[in-house]
Write an enzyme that holds these catalytic residues in place. Structure first.
Site, PDB file in Angstrom:
ATOM      1  N   CYS A  30       0.860  -1.186   0.000  1.00 18.10           N
ATOM      2  CA  CYS A  30       0.000   0.000   0.000  1.00 18.10           C
ATOM      3  C   CYS A  30       0.895   1.235   0.000  1.00 18.10           C
ATOM      4  CB  CYS A  30      -0.977  -0.015   1.175  1.00 18.10           C
ATOM      5  SG  CYS A  30      -0.208   0.052   2.808  1.00 18.10           S
TER       6      CYS A  30
ATOM      7  N   ASN B 238       2.282   1.415   4.330  1.00 16.26           N
ATOM      8  CA  ASN B 238       2.601   0.133   5.000  1.00 16.26           C
ATOM      9  C   ASN B 238       2.298   0.179   6.504  1.00 16.26           C
ATOM     10  OD1 ASN B 238       5.492  -2.023   5.576  1.00 16.26           O
ATOM     11  ND2 ASN B 238       3.429  -2.639   5.043  1.00 16.26           N
TER      12      ASN B 238
ATOM     13  N   CYS C 242      -1.450   0.689   7.369  1.00 13.43           N
ATOM     14  CA  CYS C 242      -2.886   0.378   7.497  1.00 13.43           C
ATOM     15  C   CYS C 242      -3.300  -0.845   6.683  1.00 13.43           C
ATOM     16  CB  CYS C 242      -3.730   1.579   7.076  1.00 13.43           C
ATOM     17  SG  CYS C 242      -3.472   3.052   8.088  1.00 13.43           S
ATOM     18  N   ARG C 243      -3.338  -0.708   5.359  1.00 15.01           N
ATOM     19  CA  ARG C 243      -3.956  -1.740   4.520  1.00 15.01           C
ATOM     20  C   ARG C 243      -3.056  -2.941   4.244  1.00 15.01           C
ATOM     21  NH1 ARG C 243      -5.151   2.205  -0.232  1.00 15.01           N
ATOM     22  NH2 ARG C 243      -3.174   2.958   0.636  1.00 15.01           N
ATOM     23  N   SER C 244      -1.807  -2.711   3.834  1.00  6.09           N
ATOM     24  CA  SER C 244      -0.972  -3.878   3.490  1.00  6.09           C
ATOM     25  C   SER C 244      -0.581  -4.715   4.707  1.00  6.09           C
ATOM     26  CB  SER C 244       0.250  -3.488   2.640  1.00  6.09           C
ATOM     27  OG  SER C 244       1.107  -2.595   3.303  1.00  6.09           O
TER      28      SER C 244
ATOM     29  N   ASP D 229      -8.828   3.559   1.980  1.00  4.61           N
ATOM     30  CA  ASP D 229      -7.734   3.811   2.922  1.00  4.61           C
ATOM     31  C   ASP D 229      -8.284   4.229   4.283  1.00  4.61           C
ATOM     32  OD1 ASP D 229      -5.442   4.435   4.248  1.00  4.61           O
ATOM     33  OD2 ASP D 229      -4.510   5.396   2.509  1.00  4.61           O
TER      34      ASP D 229
HETATM   35  P1  4NP Z   1      -1.803   2.816   4.134  1.00  5.44           P
HETATM   36  O1  4NP Z   1      -2.472   4.155   4.686  1.00  5.44           O
HETATM   37  O2  4NP Z   1      -1.233   3.160   2.774  1.00  5.44           O
HETATM   38  O3  4NP Z   1      -2.950   1.879   4.048  1.00  5.44           O
HETATM   39  O4  4NP Z   1      -0.746   2.391   5.124  1.00  5.44           O
HETATM   40  C1  4NP Z   1      -1.795   5.386   4.750  1.00  5.44           C
HETATM   41  C2  4NP Z   1      -0.839   5.587   5.705  1.00  5.44           C
HETATM   42  C3  4NP Z   1      -0.212   6.810   5.786  1.00  5.44           C
HETATM   43  C4  4NP Z   1      -0.539   7.821   4.899  1.00  5.44           C
HETATM   44  C5  4NP Z   1      -1.487   7.610   3.931  1.00  5.44           C
HETATM   45  C6  4NP Z   1      -2.112   6.395   3.848  1.00  5.44           C
HETATM   46  N1  4NP Z   1       0.093   9.075   5.006  1.00  5.44           N
HETATM   47  O5  4NP Z   1      -0.219   9.969   4.192  1.00  5.44           O
HETATM   48  O6  4NP Z   1       0.960   9.260   5.875  1.00  5.44           O
END
Ligand code: 4NP
Length: 156
Positions: A11, A14, A16-18, A128
């Protein structure tokens, strides 16, 4: 690629989703008694959160489903992709960022959207939860994708 089937969930951050997808897929593999046949990991296309544990929302939701996740965020590298059988993007932005890391067609062909394997989900992007806060929804969606991916791999 080695003996094991190597799966990398990717994702943006790294956190939340992955990590959710990695933990859910690992859990499915463990339940199926296939843990010695798979190598599962996750990474982010961005480096903002490198070294951090998964988001508290991801860890709490996994815990509610009996899954412990101890991984730390890292950024995906172009060089690692040649050793991965299934490079799984959580959304279309992750997909295009991953494809931009390589010019190798055989590697590009191993990059997929996770929800390509979830026919019941019409939206092929995992939302997300960093923005929505809905981690349980992400768990359910990712679980569909992981179940479909495992079914696909086992049918080969
Ligand atoms: P992820 O979510 O890609 O599912 O881990 C996010 C985590 C951090 C951010 C955006 C999405 N950020 O902008 O910091």
């Amino acid at each position: 690629m080695g003996n094991k089937i190597n799966v990398l969930m990717v994702c943006l951050g790294n956190i939340c989703r992955s990590p959710m997808a990695e933990a859910v897929f690992q859990d499915l593999i463990n339940q199926a008694g296939l843990s010695d046949q798979f190598q599962i990991d996750s990474a982010g296309t961005a480096r903002y959160h490198v070294g951090e544990p998964a988001h508290i929302g991801t860890r709490q939701t996994l815990a509610q489903h009996g899954i412990t996740y101890m991984g730390k965020a890292r950024q995906v590298t172009a060089s690692e992709l040649s050793a991965v059988d299934y490079i799984m993007a959580m959304d279309s932005e992750n997909l295009s960022d991953l494809k931009a890391l390589t010019r190798d067609r055989t590697i590009k062909e191993r990059i997929h959207l996770l929800l390509e394997f979830a026919p019941s989900r019409s939206n092929k992007d995992v939302p997300d939860p960093y923005y929505t806060g809905n981690f349980e929804n992400v768990y359910q969606i990712v679980k569909d994708g992981c179940a479909g991916l495992l079914k696909h791999i086992l049918a080969l």
